[in-house]
Every structure is written in C-alpha cells, then in structure tokens.
Scaffold this motif. Structure first.
Motif, PDB file in Angstrom:
ATOM      1  N   LEU A 216     135.903 104.832  19.003  1.00 45.34           N
ATOM      2  CA  LEU A 216     137.379 104.811  18.409  1.00 45.34           C
ATOM      3  C   LEU A 216     138.066 106.317  18.505  1.00 45.34           C
ATOM      4  O   LEU A 216     139.357 106.278  18.826  1.00 45.34           O
ATOM      5  CB  LEU A 216     137.106 104.390  16.949  1.00 45.34           C
ATOM      6  CG  LEU A 216     136.908 102.983  16.788  1.00 45.34           C
ATOM      7  CD1 LEU A 216     136.653 102.979  15.235  1.00 45.34           C
ATOM      8  CD2 LEU A 216     138.210 102.200  16.769  1.00 45.34           C
ATOM      9  N   GLU A 217     137.257 107.231  18.276  1.00 43.43           N
ATOM     10  CA  GLU A 217     137.697 108.504  18.917  1.00 43.43           C
ATOM     11  C   GLU A 217     138.260 108.729  20.213  1.00 43.43           C
ATOM     12  O   GLU A 217     139.387 109.131  20.607  1.00 43.43           O
ATOM     13  CB  GLU A 217     136.641 109.522  18.533  1.00 43.43           C
ATOM     14  CG  GLU A 217     136.137 110.006  17.144  1.00 43.43           C
ATOM     15  CD  GLU A 217     135.144 110.827  16.981  1.00 43.43           C
ATOM     16  OE1 GLU A 217     134.611 111.331  18.050  1.00 43.43           O
ATOM     17  OE2 GLU A 217     134.538 110.783  15.932  1.00 43.43           O
ATOM     18  N   VAL A 218     137.497 108.187  21.195  1.00 38.83           N
ATOM     19  CA  VAL A 218     138.100 108.367  22.640  1.00 38.83           C
ATOM     20  C   VAL A 218     139.302 107.358  22.847  1.00 38.83           C
ATOM     21  O   VAL A 218     140.238 107.954  23.553  1.00 38.83           O
ATOM     22  CB  VAL A 218     136.778 107.758  23.683  1.00 38.83           C
ATOM     23  CG1 VAL A 218     137.220 107.531  25.142  1.00 38.83           C
ATOM     24  CG2 VAL A 218     135.787 108.749  23.377  1.00 38.83           C
ATOM     25  N   SER A 219     139.194 106.303  22.273  1.00 39.10           N
ATOM     26  CA  SER A 219     140.143 105.417  22.223  1.00 39.10           C
ATOM     27  C   SER A 219     141.678 106.149  21.630  1.00 39.10           C
ATOM     28  O   SER A 219     142.711 106.019  22.153  1.00 39.10           O
ATOM     29  CB  SER A 219     140.068 103.978  21.378  1.00 39.10           C
ATOM     30  OG  SER A 219     141.362 103.111  21.518  1.00 39.10           O
ATOM     31  N   ALA A 220     141.528 106.791  20.662  1.00 38.19           N
ATOM     32  CA  ALA A 220     142.480 107.538  19.929  1.00 38.19           C
ATOM     33  C   ALA A 220     143.098 108.707  20.900  1.00 38.19           C
ATOM     34  O   ALA A 220     144.254 108.775  21.035  1.00 38.19           O
ATOM     35  CB  ALA A 220     142.198 108.331  18.633  1.00 38.19           C
ATOM     36  N   LEU A 221     142.138 109.169  21.528  1.00 42.41           N
ATOM     37  CA  LEU A 221     142.551 110.383  22.413  1.00 42.41           C
ATOM     38  C   LEU A 221     143.227 109.961  23.840  1.00 42.41           C
ATOM     39  O   LEU A 221     144.196 110.553  24.232  1.00 42.41           O
ATOM     40  CB  LEU A 221     141.296 111.310  22.996  1.00 42.41           C
ATOM     41  CG  LEU A 221     140.898 112.053  21.869  1.00 42.41           C
ATOM     42  CD1 LEU A 221     139.609 112.779  21.981  1.00 42.41           C
ATOM     43  CD2 LEU A 221     141.716 113.087  21.195  1.00 42.41           C
ATOM     44  N   THR A 222     142.837 108.817  24.212  1.00 39.04           N
ATOM     45  CA  THR A 222     143.176 108.014  25.450  1.00 39.04           C
ATOM     46  C   THR A 222     144.178 107.204  25.432  1.00 39.04           C
ATOM     47  O   THR A 222     144.926 106.763  26.588  1.00 39.04           O
ATOM     48  CB  THR A 222     141.861 107.721  26.194  1.00 39.04           C
ATOM     49  OG1 THR A 222     141.718 106.692  25.491  1.00 39.04           O
ATOM     50  CG2 THR A 222     141.117 108.843  26.590  1.00 39.04           C
ATOM     51  N   LYS A 223     144.686 106.768  24.229  1.00 37.04           N
ATOM     52  CA  LYS A 223     145.594 105.521  23.973  1.00 37.04           C
ATOM     53  C   LYS A 223     145.221 104.503  24.712  1.00 37.04           C
ATOM     54  O   LYS A 223     146.105 103.660  25.173  1.00 37.04           O
ATOM     55  CB  LYS A 223     147.057 106.063  24.221  1.00 37.04           C
ATOM     56  CG  LYS A 223     147.392 107.242  23.813  1.00 37.04           C
ATOM     57  CD  LYS A 223     147.491 107.199  21.958  1.00 37.04           C
ATOM     58  CE  LYS A 223     148.139 108.340  21.627  1.00 37.04           C
ATOM     59  NZ  LYS A 223     147.575 108.840  20.492  1.00 37.04           N
ATOM     60  N   LYS A 224     143.740 104.097  24.786  1.00 36.62           N
ATOM     61  CA  LYS A 224     143.418 102.882  25.715  1.00 36.62           C
ATOM     62  C   LYS A 224     142.730 102.021  24.557  1.00 36.62           C
ATOM     63  O   LYS A 224     142.013 102.863  23.563  1.00 36.62           O
ATOM     64  CB  LYS A 224     142.497 103.364  26.583  1.00 36.62           C
ATOM     65  CG  LYS A 224     142.921 104.091  28.016  1.00 36.62           C
ATOM     66  CD  LYS A 224     141.654 104.477  28.706  1.00 36.62           C
ATOM     67  CE  LYS A 224     142.427 105.420  29.834  1.00 36.62           C
ATOM     68  NZ  LYS A 224     141.521 105.595  30.810  1.00 36.62           N
TER      69      LYS A 224
ATOM     70  N   LYS B  20     138.064 102.222  34.061  1.00 39.50           N
ATOM     71  CA  LYS B  20     138.567 103.601  33.953  1.00 39.50           C
ATOM     72  C   LYS B  20     139.962 103.855  33.698  1.00 39.50           C
ATOM     73  O   LYS B  20     140.366 104.646  32.826  1.00 39.50           O
ATOM     74  CB  LYS B  20     138.168 104.329  35.242  1.00 39.50           C
ATOM     75  CG  LYS B  20     136.509 104.631  35.387  1.00 39.50           C
ATOM     76  CD  LYS B  20     136.244 105.397  36.757  1.00 39.50           C
ATOM     77  CE  LYS B  20     134.699 105.212  36.830  1.00 39.50           C
ATOM     78  NZ  LYS B  20     134.588 106.046  37.882  1.00 39.50           N
ATOM     79  N   GLU B  21     140.928 103.175  34.099  1.00 37.59           N
ATOM     80  CA  GLU B  21     142.310 103.050  33.833  1.00 37.59           C
ATOM     81  C   GLU B  21     143.053 102.382  32.668  1.00 37.59           C
ATOM     82  O   GLU B  21     143.764 102.705  32.001  1.00 37.59           O
ATOM     83  CB  GLU B  21     142.912 102.357  35.087  1.00 37.59           C
ATOM     84  CG  GLU B  21     143.006 103.214  36.416  1.00 37.59           C
ATOM     85  CD  GLU B  21     143.448 104.530  36.473  1.00 37.59           C
ATOM     86  OE1 GLU B  21     144.420 104.700  35.960  1.00 37.59           O
ATOM     87  OE2 GLU B  21     142.795 105.606  36.747  1.00 37.59           O
ATOM     88  N   ASN B  22     141.915 101.566  32.194  1.00 39.98           N
ATOM     89  CA  ASN B  22     142.631 100.532  31.205  1.00 39.98           C
ATOM     90  C   ASN B  22     141.889 100.708  29.794  1.00 39.98           C
ATOM     91  O   ASN B  22     142.551 100.203  28.722  1.00 39.98           O
ATOM     92  CB  ASN B  22     142.622  99.192  31.770  1.00 39.98           C
ATOM     93  CG  ASN B  22     143.727  99.054  32.647  1.00 39.98           C
ATOM     94  OD1 ASN B  22     144.971  99.079  32.500  1.00 39.98           O
ATOM     95  ND2 ASN B  22     143.030  98.859  34.170  1.00 39.98           N
ATOM     96  N   VAL B  23     140.553 100.782  29.634  1.00 42.06           N
ATOM     97  CA  VAL B  23     139.882 100.430  28.487  1.00 42.06           C
ATOM     98  C   VAL B  23     138.787 101.704  28.240  1.00 42.06           C
ATOM     99  O   VAL B  23     138.427 102.441  29.080  1.00 42.06           O
ATOM    100  CB  VAL B  23     139.217  99.032  28.424  1.00 42.06           C
ATOM    101  CG1 VAL B  23     140.563  98.152  28.399  1.00 42.06           C
ATOM    102  CG2 VAL B  23     138.211  99.059  29.647  1.00 42.06           C
ATOM    103  N   VAL B  24     138.378 101.486  26.960  1.00 35.97           N
ATOM    104  CA  VAL B  24     137.367 102.380  26.355  1.00 35.97           C
ATOM    105  C   VAL B  24     135.905 101.359  26.101  1.00 35.97           C
ATOM    106  O   VAL B  24     136.287 100.259  25.552  1.00 35.97           O
ATOM    107  CB  VAL B  24     137.464 103.173  25.139  1.00 35.97           C
ATOM    108  CG1 VAL B  24     136.114 103.752  24.743  1.00 35.97           C
ATOM    109  CG2 VAL B  24     138.609 104.046  25.276  1.00 35.97           C
ATOM    110  N   LEU B  25     134.974 101.666  26.819  1.00 39.32           N
ATOM    111  CA  LEU B  25     133.903 100.518  26.966  1.00 39.32           C
ATOM    112  C   LEU B  25     132.928 100.506  26.035  1.00 39.32           C
ATOM    113  O   LEU B  25     132.388 101.718  25.590  1.00 39.32           O
ATOM    114  CB  LEU B  25     133.161 100.498  28.225  1.00 39.32           C
ATOM    115  CG  LEU B  25     134.052 100.260  29.584  1.00 39.32           C
ATOM    116  CD1 LEU B  25     133.270 100.626  30.806  1.00 39.32           C
ATOM    117  CD2 LEU B  25     134.586  98.921  29.744  1.00 39.32           C
TER     118      LEU B  25
ATOM    119  N   ALA C 238     140.516  94.940  21.788  1.00 39.58           N
ATOM    120  CA  ALA C 238     141.119  95.294  20.374  1.00 39.58           C
ATOM    121  C   ALA C 238     141.442  96.736  20.325  1.00 39.58           C
ATOM    122  O   ALA C 238     140.944  97.624  21.063  1.00 39.58           O
ATOM    123  CB  ALA C 238     140.237  95.075  19.463  1.00 39.58           C
ATOM    124  N   ASN C 239     142.560  97.110  19.823  1.00 36.55           N
ATOM    125  CA  ASN C 239     142.925  98.374  19.286  1.00 36.55           C
ATOM    126  C   ASN C 239     142.384  98.606  18.027  1.00 36.55           C
ATOM    127  O   ASN C 239     142.175  97.976  16.870  1.00 36.55           O
ATOM    128  CB  ASN C 239     144.420  98.700  19.243  1.00 36.55           C
ATOM    129  CG  ASN C 239     145.054  98.559  20.715  1.00 36.55           C
ATOM    130  OD1 ASN C 239     144.781  99.254  21.392  1.00 36.55           O
ATOM    131  ND2 ASN C 239     146.143  97.698  20.548  1.00 36.55           N
TER     132      ASN C 239
END
Length: 152
Positions: A32-40, A73-78, A115-116
């Motif tokens: 979730l932290e990575v998602s927030a930083l990368t907006k993915k 790598k371009e679209n999501v956080v796995l 999901a976001n």
C-alpha cells in the motif's frame, strides 16, 4: 555466425533477467505504501503456490513471462497472498492473508484482484477495479483482460 548467436543469447538472457526482477510483496501494508508513492493499483494474487495446479499454470504461462514483467512494472504493485500446504508461514502472514481472503470473498484459487487501497486513520479501504483468474491463451490474452479493468 558467432556474433549472431551471442547476440541471441544476450537477448534471451535479458528477457529472463527481466522476468526475475519482479518484486512480489507479501506484506500488504508495504504494498500500500508503494502504491501510494507510485499511484499504481495493487495486483493481489491469491494462490496455493505448492498445491494448486491452476495457480502453477498461471505462474508458468503468464506471471513469469517477460511480457507480464514489462506490463507489471508499468502498471501495478504486485502482492502475493499465498496459502501453501507444505511451506511454513509466520502467523502474521497467515492472519493477513486470511483477513484479505475474507474481505474479498475469495472462494477459489487462483484469483487475482486489481484494487486501489488507501489507509485512513489506521484503517485500510480497498476499491476493487476487477477480478480474474487463469485465462487461456498466454500473456496476451491475460493482459487483455487486465488492461480492460485498468481502462475503466
């Protein structure tokens, strides 16, 4: 001739290295932290890695391919949420995975949820984008389904 073979080997090796470079988080809070930083968005892979035949097939045919690696790598956080039978896990990981299985109503494996997620006042909220599992046809077919969810 030798130059061509060497070039081919380097090219194949670079694709293999690219597929291995993917980072699959096992801690959803870190993801979730990575998602927030990368907006993915998160791509959460619910799997039985050591017993589920369809999960193993999805890994082999899609998730471990260079095409998927480049797309991911371009679209999501796995995020890998595993439910193994023979591989030990910490109680913390088991608890997290079971809670997420309940939250998303996962009834079978493999299931992939896009999901976001946001954290507000210590609570995580998820907004589902789409859900899929094994899709026949290799990476192109699977990515077409995933891209359909992301474009909505």
């Amino acid at each position: 001739m030798k130059k061509g073979i060497i070039t081919l080997l380097l090219l194949v090796g670079s694709f293999a290295a690219e597929a291995q470079e993917l980072v699959w988080e096992t801690n959803v809070n870190k993801a979730l932290e990575v998602s927030a930083l990368t907006k993915k968005p998160l791509l959460m892979f619910f799997t039985g890695s050591d017993w589920c035949g369809w999960c193993i097939r999805l890994q082999k045919e899609v998730l471990k391919t260079p095409e998927f690696a480049a797309w991911a790598k371009e679209n999501v956080v796995l995020v890998e949420l595993d439910y193994p039978r023979r591989v030990p896990q910490t109680e913390e990981v088991k608890k997290q995975n079971n809670e997420l299985q309940q939250i998303f109503g996962i009834q079978g494996f493999p299931t992939i949820i896009l999901a976001n997620g946001t954290t507000k006042e210590g609570k995580v909220n998820f907004e589902g984008i789409g859900s899929t599992g094994y899709v026949a046809g290799g990476p192109a077919a699977w990515l077409a389904v995933a891209n359909g969810f992301l474009k909505k």
